[in-house]
Write an enzyme that holds these catalytic residues in place. Structure first.
Site, PDB file in Angstrom:
ATOM      1  N   TYR A 126     -49.801  -5.314  22.162  1.00 46.58           N
ATOM      2  CA  TYR A 126     -50.880  -4.556  22.810  1.00 46.58           C
ATOM      3  C   TYR A 126     -50.633  -4.558  24.315  1.00 46.58           C
ATOM      4  O   TYR A 126     -51.085  -5.432  25.062  1.00 46.58           O
ATOM      5  CB  TYR A 126     -52.239  -5.156  22.485  1.00 46.58           C
ATOM      6  CG  TYR A 126     -52.649  -5.032  21.032  1.00 46.58           C
ATOM      7  CD1 TYR A 126     -51.951  -4.187  20.159  1.00 46.58           C
ATOM      8  CD2 TYR A 126     -53.719  -5.751  20.521  1.00 46.58           C
ATOM      9  CE1 TYR A 126     -52.317  -4.072  18.832  1.00 46.58           C
ATOM     10  CE2 TYR A 126     -54.097  -5.635  19.196  1.00 46.58           C
ATOM     11  CZ  TYR A 126     -53.390  -4.808  18.351  1.00 46.58           C
ATOM     12  OH  TYR A 126     -53.764  -4.694  17.036  1.00 46.58           O
ATOM     13  N   SER A 164     -59.386  -0.317  13.082  1.00 49.09           N
ATOM     14  CA  SER A 164     -59.870   1.047  13.324  1.00 49.09           C
ATOM     15  C   SER A 164     -61.067   1.340  12.419  1.00 49.09           C
ATOM     16  O   SER A 164     -61.085   2.337  11.702  1.00 49.09           O
ATOM     17  CB  SER A 164     -58.756   2.072  13.086  1.00 49.09           C
ATOM     18  OG  SER A 164     -59.095   3.328  13.606  1.00 49.09           O
TER      19      SER A 164
END
Length: 297
Positions: free
Chosen positions: A53, A208
């Site tokens: 990330y 998500s």
């Protein structure tokens, strides 16, 4: 904040997916730190990150370092916070997401994550994605070795099938704690994995989770999705006087007592709203309407 069990640990039913704080479109550091602190203030005790990330080709582990700084600067108690990170993916300069699941890579990645997080052992370390070029058992074996060496406390999998979960269990046994697959009103391909996790007592962590309600950070700039198929989530939200995102997370939590959600956030107000889903109890009629709007495929 209601809680769930992950690997024998009590964690908040709503965690924080920290990825938006480090990839494209990320906020400045002061707002990022404020977002993490707002999550902790709201009772969030699960922080989800990964070594990949970061901006393409730049500063691997940015998100892990950010979480470490936020926890160090937080004025409250952080002893009960579980930081979950992942290894096995990369972000080269072209912005793609690579997969490397060799034992050597995973062990080196875990060592690097340990240093960035500044901990003696990683709370939850997850295989980010199976590498088709590496036998699955070899990748999972690396997690077993890391546990045996005391470098990780719990092991998890991400982006896996039911068969892979069962194969990993033969290697890790009860030390396998969680499965993190994409799951939302829009994407319900992992229904078999969700059911299997419920049977095995594994935490199922949808990534998500707001698909169809909000765009994922992987799908472009975050924000509201425009998909009329999921109008029921907006209708229930209007009736309840809350956001559709909060309704979505509450619906996900209703699917199984092993579900732990990790919505992303890049603003304090966003994670505060998401955390409220843990205390939103939907009626049977509302759940029926929402499930009908998010059918399996």
């Amino acid at each position: 904040m209601r809680h769930r069990v992950l690997g024998g640990l009590r964690v908040s039913a709503v965690g924080l997916g920290a990825m938006p704080l480090s990839i494209e479109g990320r906020p400045d550091e002061s707002r990022a730190l404020a977002t993490i602190h707002a999550a902790l203030d709201a009772g969030v005790t699960l922080l989800d990150t990964a070594d990949s990330y970061h901006l393409p080709g730049r500063a691997p582990g940015h998100n892990e370092r950010l979480l470490a700084r936020a926890l160090a600067a937080y004025g409250g108690d952080t002893d009960g916070v579980l930081v979950a990170t992942k290894g096995g993916r990369g972000r080269p300069a072209d912005g793609s997401w690579t997969v490397t699941g060799t034992p050597a890579h995973l062990k080196a990645a875990a060592e690097a994550s340990l240093k960035r997080l500044g901990v003696e052992a990683i709370g939850l370390y997850q295989l980010h994605k199976p590498d088709p070029a590496v036998p699955f058992e070899e990748s999972v074996g690396a997690l077993r070795d890391l546990m045996d060496e005391g470098k990780i406390r719990l092991a998890g999998l991400s982006n896996v099938t039911s068969d892979q979960i069962l194969r990993a269990r033969t290697i890790l046994g009860d030390r396998l704690a969680s499965v993190q697959n994409r799951y939302s009103p829009e994407v319900r391909d992992s229904d078999p994995e969700l059911r299997l996790c419920a049977e095995l007592g594994l935490a199922f962590v949808p990534w998500s989770p707001l698909g169809g309600i909000s765009r994922s950070s992987l799908d472009g700039p975050s924000g509201l999705a425009d998909d009329g198929r999921f109008a029921a989530f907006h209708e229930v939200a209007l009736e309840r006087g809350v956001t559709p995102q909060r309704v979505c997370l509450a619906w996900l939590l209703s699917l199984s007592p092993t579900v732990v959600t990790i919505p992303g956030a890049s603003r304090p107000e966003t994670i505060r709203d998401s955390a409220g889903a843990a205390d939103l109890v939907l009626t049977e009629e509302e759940l029926t309407r929402l499930t009908a709007a998010a059918p399996t495929r």
